[in-house]
Design an enzyme around this catalytic site. Structure first.
Site: not given
Ligand code: DGP
Length: 117
Positions: A89, A102, A104
């Site tokens: 995101n 980060h 996912h």
């Protein structure tokens, strides 16, 4: 938007907050997401702070992007995942709530996960 000093993932990396670690190398840590959106939900996090993917290359060099994706593959393999989804995101309108880049990893469905978000 958090800075290094109040960044929750920096605190996890520093061991100041707990996490369920599933993989680590020199430059990355991976741990279970605290609010899983799939039966298996990991976050792969570069140890060097950058707020979002599109700023990461600027902050840490373009090769860091490849290293992060390699850490994703290593995390999946280390945890026996054969089928998984990878998502990043970028920005609040895309759902980013933690401003430390980060990736996912989502997995663990019993059937096809085509429509899982
Ligand atoms: P994103 O929406 O892409 O910024 O994802 C942030 C994810 O981080 C979200 O799925 C929940 C997770 N998360 C937030 N705080 C913590 C925490 O303190 N520990 C762990 N393990 N995960 C967290």
């Amino acid at each position: 938007m958090s800075s290094v000093n109040d960044c929750i993932f920096c605190k996890i990396i520093a061991g100041e907050l707990p996490s369920e670690k599933v993989y680590e190398d020199n430059d990355h840590i991976a741990f279970k997401d605290i609010m899983p959106k799939a039966p298996v939900h990991y976050l792969v996090v570069p140890k060097a702070h950058s707020p979002r993917l599109d700023e990461m290359a600027k902050d840490n060099g373009t090769e860091a992007l490849g290293h992060m994706l390699n850490a994703v593959v290593k995390t999946a393999a280390a945890n026996g995942l054969s089928d998984y989804r990878v998502a990043v995101n970028v920005g609040p309108k895309a759902g980013q709530v933690v401003f430390h880049t980060h990736v996912h990893i989502l997995s663990g469905w019993s059937g096809m996960a085509r429509d899982v978000r």
